[in-house]
Motif scaffolding. Structure first.
Motif, PDB file in Angstrom:
ATOM      1  N   VAL A   1      -2.645  -4.770  16.493  1.00 18.29           N
ATOM      2  CA  VAL A   1      -2.571  -4.337  15.092  1.00 18.29           C
ATOM      3  C   VAL A   1      -3.121  -2.914  14.983  1.00 18.29           C
ATOM      4  O   VAL A   1      -4.019  -2.524  15.736  1.00 18.29           O
ATOM      5  CB  VAL A   1      -3.355  -5.286  14.149  1.00 18.29           C
ATOM      6  CG1 VAL A   1      -2.753  -6.666  14.154  1.00 18.29           C
ATOM      7  CG2 VAL A   1      -4.830  -5.361  14.542  1.00 18.29           C
ATOM      8  N   VAL A   2      -2.546  -2.153  14.044  1.00 18.58           N
ATOM      9  CA  VAL A   2      -2.934  -0.759  13.843  1.00 18.58           C
ATOM     10  C   VAL A   2      -3.442  -0.592  12.416  1.00 18.58           C
ATOM     11  O   VAL A   2      -2.822  -1.095  11.474  1.00 18.58           O
ATOM     12  CB  VAL A   2      -1.724   0.175  14.091  1.00 18.58           C
ATOM     13  CG1 VAL A   2      -2.118   1.623  13.824  1.00 18.58           C
ATOM     14  CG2 VAL A   2      -1.204   0.006  15.509  1.00 18.58           C
ATOM     15  N   LEU A   3      -4.563   0.102  12.262  1.00 18.74           N
ATOM     16  CA  LEU A   3      -5.111   0.348  10.936  1.00 18.74           C
ATOM     17  C   LEU A   3      -5.711   1.737  10.875  1.00 18.74           C
ATOM     18  O   LEU A   3      -5.811   2.435  11.899  1.00 18.74           O
ATOM     19  CB  LEU A   3      -6.155  -0.705  10.565  1.00 18.74           C
ATOM     20  CG  LEU A   3      -7.440  -0.816  11.391  1.00 18.74           C
ATOM     21  CD1 LEU A   3      -8.479  -1.591  10.603  1.00 18.74           C
ATOM     22  CD2 LEU A   3      -7.199  -1.523  12.717  1.00 18.74           C
ATOM     23  N   ASN A   4      -6.066   2.162   9.682  1.00 19.08           N
ATOM     24  CA  ASN A   4      -6.692   3.469   9.521  1.00 19.08           C
ATOM     25  C   ASN A   4      -8.026   3.508  10.269  1.00 19.08           C
ATOM     26  O   ASN A   4      -8.775   2.518  10.284  1.00 19.08           O
ATOM     27  CB  ASN A   4      -6.921   3.764   8.040  1.00 19.08           C
ATOM     28  CG  ASN A   4      -5.662   4.242   7.354  1.00 19.08           C
ATOM     29  OD1 ASN A   4      -5.353   5.427   7.382  1.00 19.08           O
ATOM     30  ND2 ASN A   4      -4.932   3.310   6.756  1.00 19.08           N
ATOM     31  N   ILE A   5      -8.313   4.650  10.832  1.00 21.86           N
ATOM     32  CA  ILE A   5      -9.521   4.776  11.640  1.00 21.86           C
ATOM     33  C   ILE A   5     -10.791   4.564  10.811  1.00 21.86           C
ATOM     34  O   ILE A   5     -11.814   4.098  11.333  1.00 21.86           O
ATOM     35  CB  ILE A   5      -9.559   6.136  12.372  1.00 21.86           C
ATOM     36  CG1 ILE A   5     -10.567   6.080  13.531  1.00 21.86           C
ATOM     37  CG2 ILE A   5      -9.842   7.286  11.416  1.00 21.86           C
ATOM     38  CD1 ILE A   5     -10.416   7.186  14.537  1.00 21.86           C
ATOM     39  N   LYS A   6     -10.712   4.847   9.531  1.00 24.73           N
ATOM     40  CA  LYS A   6     -11.880   4.628   8.661  1.00 24.73           C
ATOM     41  C   LYS A   6     -12.199   3.135   8.584  1.00 24.73           C
ATOM     42  O   LYS A   6     -13.379   2.741   8.643  1.00 24.73           O
ATOM     43  CB  LYS A   6     -11.603   5.184   7.272  1.00 24.73           C
ATOM     44  CG  LYS A   6     -12.793   5.113   6.327  1.00 24.73           C
ATOM     45  CD  LYS A   6     -12.481   5.760   4.988  1.00 24.73           C
ATOM     46  CE  LYS A   6     -13.685   5.674   4.049  1.00 24.73           C
ATOM     47  NZ  LYS A   6     -13.380   6.273   2.728  1.00 24.73           N
ATOM     48  N   ASP A   7     -11.174   2.294   8.454  1.00 24.29           N
ATOM     49  CA  ASP A   7     -11.387   0.843   8.420  1.00 24.29           C
ATOM     50  C   ASP A   7     -11.892   0.334   9.767  1.00 24.29           C
ATOM     51  O   ASP A   7     -12.790  -0.511   9.827  1.00 24.29           O
ATOM     52  CB  ASP A   7     -10.080   0.129   8.057  1.00 24.29           C
ATOM     53  CG  ASP A   7      -9.700   0.304   6.597  1.00 24.29           C
ATOM     54  OD1 ASP A   7     -10.616   0.403   5.761  1.00 24.29           O
ATOM     55  OD2 ASP A   7      -8.495   0.352   6.298  1.00 24.29           O
ATOM     56  N   ALA A   8     -11.305   0.853  10.856  1.00 24.82           N
ATOM     57  CA  ALA A   8     -11.725   0.432  12.200  1.00 24.82           C
ATOM     58  C   ALA A   8     -13.171   0.839  12.471  1.00 24.82           C
ATOM     59  O   ALA A   8     -13.918   0.116  13.129  1.00 24.82           O
ATOM     60  CB  ALA A   8     -10.797   1.039  13.247  1.00 24.82           C
TER      61      ALA A   8
ATOM     62  N   THR B   1     -10.672  -8.803   5.481  1.00 26.70           N
ATOM     63  CA  THR B   1      -9.288  -9.202   5.267  1.00 26.70           C
ATOM     64  C   THR B   1      -8.442  -7.989   4.897  1.00 26.70           C
ATOM     65  O   THR B   1      -8.834  -7.179   4.047  1.00 26.70           O
ATOM     66  CB  THR B   1      -9.190 -10.253   4.138  1.00 26.70           C
ATOM     67  OG1 THR B   1      -9.973 -11.386   4.503  1.00 26.70           O
ATOM     68  CG2 THR B   1      -7.749 -10.697   3.946  1.00 26.70           C
ATOM     69  N   PHE B   2      -7.285  -7.856   5.550  1.00 29.14           N
ATOM     70  CA  PHE B   2      -6.399  -6.717   5.325  1.00 29.14           C
ATOM     71  C   PHE B   2      -5.006  -7.199   4.925  1.00 29.14           C
ATOM     72  O   PHE B   2      -4.534  -8.245   5.377  1.00 29.14           O
ATOM     73  CB  PHE B   2      -6.284  -5.860   6.595  1.00 29.14           C
ATOM     74  CG  PHE B   2      -7.568  -5.233   7.032  1.00 29.14           C
ATOM     75  CD1 PHE B   2      -7.913  -3.962   6.599  1.00 29.14           C
ATOM     76  CD2 PHE B   2      -8.445  -5.908   7.873  1.00 29.14           C
ATOM     77  CE1 PHE B   2      -9.105  -3.375   7.001  1.00 29.14           C
ATOM     78  CE2 PHE B   2      -9.634  -5.334   8.287  1.00 29.14           C
ATOM     79  CZ  PHE B   2      -9.963  -4.056   7.842  1.00 29.14           C
ATOM     80  N   THR B   3      -4.348  -6.409   4.108  1.00 32.12           N
ATOM     81  CA  THR B   3      -2.964  -6.680   3.723  1.00 32.12           C
ATOM     82  C   THR B   3      -2.033  -6.134   4.809  1.00 32.12           C
ATOM     83  O   THR B   3      -2.253  -5.023   5.318  1.00 32.12           O
ATOM     84  CB  THR B   3      -2.623  -6.006   2.381  1.00 32.12           C
ATOM     85  OG1 THR B   3      -3.515  -6.496   1.386  1.00 32.12           O
ATOM     86  CG2 THR B   3      -1.188  -6.310   1.964  1.00 32.12           C
TER      87      THR B   3
ATOM     88  N   GLU C   1      -2.195   1.987   4.401  1.00 39.05           N
ATOM     89  CA  GLU C   1      -3.204   2.747   3.672  1.00 39.05           C
ATOM     90  C   GLU C   1      -4.555   2.081   3.966  1.00 39.05           C
ATOM     91  O   GLU C   1      -4.642   1.185   4.803  1.00 39.05           O
ATOM     92  CB  GLU C   1      -2.886   2.727   2.170  1.00 39.05           C
ATOM     93  CG  GLU C   1      -1.547   3.354   1.802  1.00 39.05           C
ATOM     94  CD  GLU C   1      -1.495   4.842   2.090  1.00 39.05           C
ATOM     95  OE1 GLU C   1      -2.574   5.482   2.109  1.00 39.05           O
ATOM     96  OE2 GLU C   1      -0.389   5.377   2.291  1.00 39.05           O
ATOM     97  N   ILE C   2      -5.597   2.487   3.262  1.00 43.01           N
ATOM     98  CA  ILE C   2      -6.915   1.867   3.431  1.00 43.01           C
ATOM     99  C   ILE C   2      -6.818   0.381   3.068  1.00 43.01           C
ATOM    100  O   ILE C   2      -6.143  -0.001   2.110  1.00 43.01           O
ATOM    101  CB  ILE C   2      -7.971   2.570   2.551  1.00 43.01           C
ATOM    102  CG1 ILE C   2      -8.127   4.034   2.985  1.00 43.01           C
ATOM    103  CG2 ILE C   2      -9.317   1.852   2.623  1.00 43.01           C
ATOM    104  CD1 ILE C   2      -8.626   4.215   4.415  1.00 43.01           C
ATOM    105  N   LYS C   3      -7.453  -0.454   3.885  1.00 46.55           N
ATOM    106  CA  LYS C   3      -7.466  -1.908   3.737  1.00 46.55           C
ATOM    107  C   LYS C   3      -6.088  -2.549   3.976  1.00 46.55           C
ATOM    108  O   LYS C   3      -5.801  -3.643   3.505  1.00 46.55           O
ATOM    109  CB  LYS C   3      -8.019  -2.331   2.368  1.00 46.55           C
ATOM    110  CG  LYS C   3      -9.494  -1.961   2.181  1.00 46.55           C
ATOM    111  CD  LYS C   3     -10.034  -2.494   0.876  1.00 46.55           C
ATOM    112  CE  LYS C   3     -11.519  -2.149   0.728  1.00 46.55           C
ATOM    113  NZ  LYS C   3     -12.075  -2.661  -0.544  1.00 46.55           N
ATOM    114  N   GLU C   4      -5.251  -1.832   4.735  1.00 43.18           N
ATOM    115  CA  GLU C   4      -3.960  -2.368   5.151  1.00 43.18           C
ATOM    116  C   GLU C   4      -3.819  -2.212   6.660  1.00 43.18           C
ATOM    117  O   GLU C   4      -4.482  -1.373   7.276  1.00 43.18           O
ATOM    118  CB  GLU C   4      -2.808  -1.632   4.462  1.00 43.18           C
ATOM    119  CG  GLU C   4      -2.720  -1.874   2.970  1.00 43.18           C
ATOM    120  CD  GLU C   4      -1.543  -1.159   2.340  1.00 43.18           C
ATOM    121  OE1 GLU C   4      -1.144  -1.544   1.226  1.00 43.18           O
ATOM    122  OE2 GLU C   4      -1.018  -0.197   2.966  1.00 43.18           O
ATOM    123  N   VAL C   5      -2.951  -3.044   7.254  1.00 45.84           N
ATOM    124  CA  VAL C   5      -2.717  -2.960   8.699  1.00 45.84           C
ATOM    125  C   VAL C   5      -1.226  -2.996   8.995  1.00 45.84           C
ATOM    126  O   VAL C   5      -0.429  -3.536   8.226  1.00 45.84           O
ATOM    127  CB  VAL C   5      -3.408  -4.116   9.474  1.00 45.84           C
ATOM    128  CG1 VAL C   5      -4.904  -4.052   9.338  1.00 45.84           C
ATOM    129  CG2 VAL C   5      -2.863  -5.464   9.041  1.00 45.84           C
TER     130      VAL C   5
END
Length: 360
Positions: free
Chosen positions: A168-175, A150-152, A124-128
């Protein structure tokens, strides 16, 4: 003739071993350089081909890392006839813990299923989501720092593509907030049998600042791939001639030591062609043996490179049948060209001079 060639090689063991070492070193170098460059290109190509018939980047950009495409275009692209799915991805890199550089992929939620979960859940947001090879080397397996954020860690995935498995993969909004861009690329899936050329033109008409290409066309014309191929070919070319130079030097010394043998053969009426042919046959045997040895050594080396924790899957090699055939020809050429010049030189010298032991 083959038996005589084997006997000649056995009689000159030291020189035979030196020639073999020179051949194996040169051929193995070309094998590793070419296969690793092919592996890098193949991994990135597979990453691009994994989800998308069309790739959209910023127009007139040299590399996808510098591309910035407005993600809002996805809404318009989804409405085009023939489009089944449109997604976006941000490609970046960042240090993670003691690792100097790790691939970072910011993706839209409809791309998460491309990553096979080993445990946990999609971020989710702020997670990876963390690649298997990176996760195993992390000291802190709960959180991870990318740039100044920092991401969980929500889960771990495994991929056959080394670039992904070591990233690592994260939501595009965070990236987007990390790399200060909307999207590096937009990926479009189309209906089976659809006209991709017409669809790319429709997509490009939506915005003058973008460039749309079929995935295959993009891969074939990607500048970084061309640079990698050109560099590997150049290094391989240098390795070939260094190996050739070493063989010529050793063969010249070897044939010089066999001058009495050649003189006796000439005195017995054996033609120059037969003497040269036997020498070439000796070298060809060494070339074939060196090729087989190099193929085995290269495969072993590539296995350890692929599975080494040091590289985290980023370095991988592929020895294709085309590459193997090409290097088999190179092995024979290197061996034959390295022997033919000193062999012709020796075989044309007067037999009386050779028997007397004067310098060739």
């Amino acid at each position: 003739m083959l038996i005589y060639a084997l006997k000649a090689l056995k009689a000159n063991r030291l020189k035979t071993i030196l020639i073999l070492i020179s051949l194996i070193f040169s051929i193995s170098s070309i094998f590793l350089i070419s296969s690793i460059s092919n592996g890098i290109i193949s991994m990135y190509s597979n990453l691009l081909k994994s989800d998308g018939d069309i790739i959209i980047t910023q127009a007139k950009i040299s590399d996808t890392f510098f591309s910035n495409v407005d993600i809002k275009l996805l809404e318009k692209i989804d409405k085009l006839k023939g489009v089944t799915k449109a997604s976006a991805i941000i490609v970046g890199a960042s240090p993670v813990e003691s690792l100097p550089i790790v691939a970072v992929y910011g993706v839209t939620k409809n791309r998460f299923l491309n990553y096979h979960l080993e445990k946990g859940s999609y971020p989710e947001i702020k997670e990876v989501l963390v690649g298997n090879s990176i996760y195993n080397s992390l000291k802190n397996k709960n959180t991870i720092q990318i740039a100044d954020k920092t991401f969980t860690i929500s889960g771990v995935f495994k991929s056959d593509i080394g670039f992904e498995n070591g990233g690592v993969v994260l939501n595009i909004k965070d990236a987007s907030s990390i790399f200060n861009k909307s999207a590096s690329m937009l990926m479009v899936n189309t209906n089976f049998g659809g006209n991709i050329n017409n669809l790319t033109k429709e997509i490009e008409s939506l915005n003058p600042d973008i460039e749309a290409k079929s995935t295959q066309n993009f891969v074939d014309n990607y500048n970084q791939f061309k640079i990698i191929k050109t560099s590997s070919n150049l290094i391989g070319f240098i390795s070939f001639f260094l190996g050739l130079l070493g063989i010529v030097s050793i063969m010249t010394i070897t044939i010089n030591q066999r001058k009495s043998e050649f003189g006796i053969k000439r005195a017995l009426g054996i033609s120059t062609k037969k003497i040269v042919f036997q020498t070439i046959l000796e070298s060809s045997i060494l070339g074939v043996f060196a090729f087989i040895s190099s193929l085995i050594i290269s495969n072993i080396a590539l296995y350890f490179i692929k599975n080494s924790e040091l590289f985290h899957g980023y370095v991988n090699g592929e020895i294709s049948s085309t590459l193997a055939f090409y290097l088999f020809i190179c092995s024979l050429l290197m061996a034959v060209l390295g022997s033919i010049i000193p062999a012709i030189n020796a075989s044309k010298t007067d037999p009386i001079i050779l028997i007397q032991g004067d310098k060739i």
